[in-house]
Design a protein around this motif. Sequence first.
Motif, PDB file in Angstrom:
ATOM      1  N   LYS A  53      18.101  -7.174 -39.011  1.00 51.84           N
ATOM      2  CA  LYS A  53      18.900  -6.015 -39.388  1.00 51.84           C
ATOM      3  C   LYS A  53      18.003  -4.798 -39.515  1.00 51.84           C
ATOM      4  O   LYS A  53      16.833  -4.914 -39.820  1.00 51.84           O
ATOM      5  N   GLY A  54      18.560  -3.652 -39.285  1.00 51.60           N
ATOM      6  CA  GLY A  54      17.781  -2.422 -39.374  1.00 51.60           C
ATOM      7  C   GLY A  54      18.481  -1.286 -38.647  1.00 51.60           C
ATOM      8  O   GLY A  54      18.581  -0.177 -39.164  1.00 51.60           O
ATOM      9  N   VAL A 112      10.731 -23.778 -34.933  1.00 54.02           N
ATOM     10  CA  VAL A 112      11.063 -24.375 -33.632  1.00 54.02           C
ATOM     11  C   VAL A 112      10.159 -25.584 -33.457  1.00 54.02           C
ATOM     12  O   VAL A 112       8.940 -25.439 -33.349  1.00 54.02           O
ATOM     13  N   GLY A 113      10.770 -26.760 -33.446  1.00 55.81           N
ATOM     14  CA  GLY A 113       9.962 -27.982 -33.331  1.00 55.81           C
ATOM     15  C   GLY A 113       8.967 -28.059 -34.481  1.00 55.81           C
ATOM     16  O   GLY A 113       9.336 -27.987 -35.653  1.00 55.81           O
ATOM     17  N   SER A 114       7.695 -28.173 -34.144  1.00 51.73           N
ATOM     18  CA  SER A 114       6.659 -28.266 -35.190  1.00 51.73           C
ATOM     19  C   SER A 114       6.030 -26.902 -35.473  1.00 51.73           C
ATOM     20  O   SER A 114       5.046 -26.823 -36.197  1.00 51.73           O
ATOM     21  N   PHE A 115       6.590 -25.863 -34.884  1.00 54.19           N
ATOM     22  CA  PHE A 115       6.027 -24.517 -35.080  1.00 54.19           C
ATOM     23  C   PHE A 115       6.974 -23.663 -35.921  1.00 54.19           C
ATOM     24  O   PHE A 115       8.199 -23.817 -35.849  1.00 54.19           O
ATOM     25  N   SER A 116       6.387 -22.783 -36.718  1.00 51.03           N
ATOM     26  CA  SER A 116       7.226 -21.795 -37.416  1.00 51.03           C
ATOM     27  C   SER A 116       6.715 -20.398 -37.068  1.00 51.03           C
ATOM     28  O   SER A 116       5.522 -20.208 -36.821  1.00 51.03           O
ATOM     29  N   TYR A 117       7.649 -19.456 -37.035  1.00 48.55           N
ATOM     30  CA  TYR A 117       7.321 -18.087 -36.619  1.00 48.55           C
ATOM     31  C   TYR A 117       7.873 -17.106 -37.630  1.00 48.55           C
ATOM     32  O   TYR A 117       8.934 -17.336 -38.230  1.00 48.55           O
ATOM     33  N   GLN A 118       7.133 -16.023 -37.819  1.00 50.68           N
ATOM     34  CA  GLN A 118       7.606 -14.952 -38.699  1.00 50.68           C
ATOM     35  C   GLN A 118       7.825 -13.687 -37.896  1.00 50.68           C
ATOM     36  O   GLN A 118       7.061 -13.365 -36.977  1.00 50.68           O
ATOM     37  N   ILE A 119       8.903 -12.979 -38.228  1.00 51.60           N
ATOM     38  CA  ILE A 119       9.203 -11.722 -37.543  1.00 51.60           C
ATOM     39  C   ILE A 119       9.004 -10.574 -38.523  1.00 51.60           C
ATOM     40  O   ILE A 119       9.465 -10.634 -39.660  1.00 51.60           O
ATOM     41  N   SER A 120       8.299  -9.546 -38.060  1.00 49.88           N
ATOM     42  CA  SER A 120       8.145  -8.354 -38.898  1.00 49.88           C
ATOM     43  C   SER A 120       8.395  -7.126 -38.049  1.00 49.88           C
ATOM     44  O   SER A 120       8.239  -7.150 -36.824  1.00 49.88           O
ATOM     45  N   LEU A 121       8.789  -6.056 -38.719  1.00 47.20           N
ATOM     46  CA  LEU A 121       9.008  -4.797 -38.015  1.00 47.20           C
ATOM     47  C   LEU A 121       7.651  -4.144 -37.784  1.00 47.20           C
ATOM     48  O   LEU A 121       6.951  -3.783 -38.726  1.00 47.20           O
TER      49      LEU A 121
END
Length: 836
Positions: free
Chosen positions: A217-218, A285-294
Amino acid sequence: MSNGGPEVGRVFIGAGCNRIVNNVSWGACGLVAFGAQNAVAIFCPETAQILTTIPGHKASVTCTYWLPSAKFAFKAKHLERHFLLSGDAEGVIILWELSLLDKQWRYVLQVPQSHKKGVTCIAGFMISETDAVFASTSSDSSVYVWELALPSSSGGDCNLSCLDTLSVGPKPMVTLSIAELPGTTGHFLLAMGGLDNKIHLFCGERTGKFVRACELKGHNDWIRSLDFSLPVCTNGEMSNLLLVSSSQDRSIRIWKITPHNSLANSRRREDISLTSYIEGPIFVVGSFSYQISLESLLIGHEDWVYSVEWQPPLVSAEGVECHQRQSILSASMDKTMMIWQPERTTGIWMNVVTVGELSHCALGFYGGHWSSSGDAILAHGYGGSFHLWRNVGVDADNWQPQKVPSGHIAAVADIAWAKSGEYLLSVSHDQTTRIFAPWLSEPHLETLDTWHEIARPQVHGHDINCVAIIQGKGNHRFVSGAEEKVARVFEAPLSFLKTLNHAALHKSTFPEDMQADVQILGANMSALGLSQKPIYVQAAHEPTVRNSNEGVDTLETIPDAVPVELTEPPIEEQLAWHTLWPESHKLYGHGNELFSLCCDHKGELVASSCKAQSVSVAEIWLWQVGSWKAIGRLQSHSLTVTQMEFSHDDNFLLAVSRDRHFSVFSIKQTGADKISYQLLARQEAHKRIIWACSWNPFGHEFATCSRDKTVKIWAVEKSSSVKQLMTLPQFHNSVTAISWLGLDLSSNAGCLAVGLENGLIELWSLSVVRTEDGSLAATGPSTAALLVRLDPFMCHVSTVHRLAWRNRVQSTASGSMQLASCGADNSVRVFEVRFD
């Protein structure tokens, strides 16, 4: 093509781009695809020519997407075949194949699961040279994801499988982008945005379903465009993925997707940066994790930002490594395209290049695209026009405008060749009149002339239905008729006459010593866009004040045109404003909007007709060229006269009508400004509306064509009666246009071009036998035979509205003639026909 028939080649196609977002795609093959009405048009940016139009869609084409696109050019080095997806307003998506070796197009397949409403976006990802994933979205709020296995050999089968069908709610998505997640193999991230102001991210594999990952969102208005970068290389690792989004809130946002574990390890407790305050959601996702930043918020556009696109990656000389360039192209309705890059020291994203801001006529851009090499950018605008800039700088950026194809953006209603065939004039329901001409590249090489739009003499407030060029000696003039009761006369200004001398291989039929008499340099548009006022030569150098209320924005504060002599084909900015012709006369008299016009061969009379449902309104008016007085009103028909033509000796005027009848009038000059006219024959000729007619250039025979799918040949006999000679074999479609070319005077042989409602064109040979006294021979009947059916890839994709052979003065070579056509598919076309 029948054996022994004439050879037909494509010379020119002029067409505008459908006014819709996501309609244009620039491929790794260097060609640009766009929708032009129901056709997919392909143009070459190097030559600024439309190469072909591909028929197949039954509705307006709304989006195109190349596989591979410019972004994946590094994966297309050795490809011999490129593929193109095109979607239309009925939800149909078609896959096409282009063979680079022979430049041939092939229909491959229609995607089996059609959307229920128009396709709004197609986005893809090239996994390898033969594997791709693509997604499509539509106004029906659904998103389909497909895997496509491309054939490794020519003509092989494409295997298409549906990976998933997604829906995010009642509000449709209008933009998509797909990327492969860094650090994993075979996991894809699909971003979609639309009318709910959020970016929705879904994860999936090539084998299974896509699951919702998170929402971003943004933005506070519709999201219009999304584009993933390729993974960005940091410290030798392909770690971060960047997503750029643009919105109707005028802003652009860059989002960073980072493997979460590496993010946590690299940050110490005391290292508090701005990013730690704007951390976004985490997804697994599977064995990986991801972070989203602006990552960044880019503000600079003053109107909706319709498209954003990452610059294609830089590929190493060996073609092994590719490096994602930190550069974004944005296109907006504020009439500009901007290139954004981060500053080297601070990393803050800045606008480094702005193009297009001076084009007061562009009315905003619907999309912008990079070339695969990243040295050219292309925008398409609200007016259906293209705008191309190329970076010609060596040490520093220097973006310069380039030539692009152009054309009408609505049905083209009528065309006419200039008196000696130097140019082709067309009028359209897009309310413009345009002039197309061959522009000779090198005076000593006759083969290198390419066609371009060289002037836009009339920009009007009504749809234009018909046009006639005034024949005879003197300056170039034409009469046009629109959805108003007035016909308007235009005269070529000095700036056009000088430009024409640069364009034409044969010098203009209006020589330079006579051009000195032309006192008008160009024309200005009036406030309401209905009449065009002259700019005089002596006044052109004086400063003009168009409005006494300085600083007050009123209808009259329109920029002045600057008509100049053009030494190379003009670009859109010049065409739309500076190439107008002044209007010299208005012809009043008709009771309804104008429908057809024609001029005699001496240049003395113009005939006009209007839409009609009664005998009094359906009359044909005759106007004297020069004085522009109405000197005759011919009554015969009860419904609209659809086309008229003077015989080649100007003794007869032929008219055909919606009332299924044709009329032949005799026309005689009886004095300086007087003529006598008489109705010789009126006959019911067809069972349905008669669309068009054409005289034999060598005699008093003529052809008529009708919605009843027939073409009939008639002759005016010595007794002034009209006799039917023959009916051509019935066609499969309504016949909407015909044009008769004389080939051999001694044998009275000719070629009849026939245009059909489905867009196809056929050429027929005609031979009419007459005795020495001119009467029709009792023996040796007239004959007709099909010479050639033009290749559908050359023809129109909708109704042919008019056909016209180029005047013999300008035929390109012995035994070679040019045929022009226009149609409901918004295109103007020129063919070269070589007779044996």
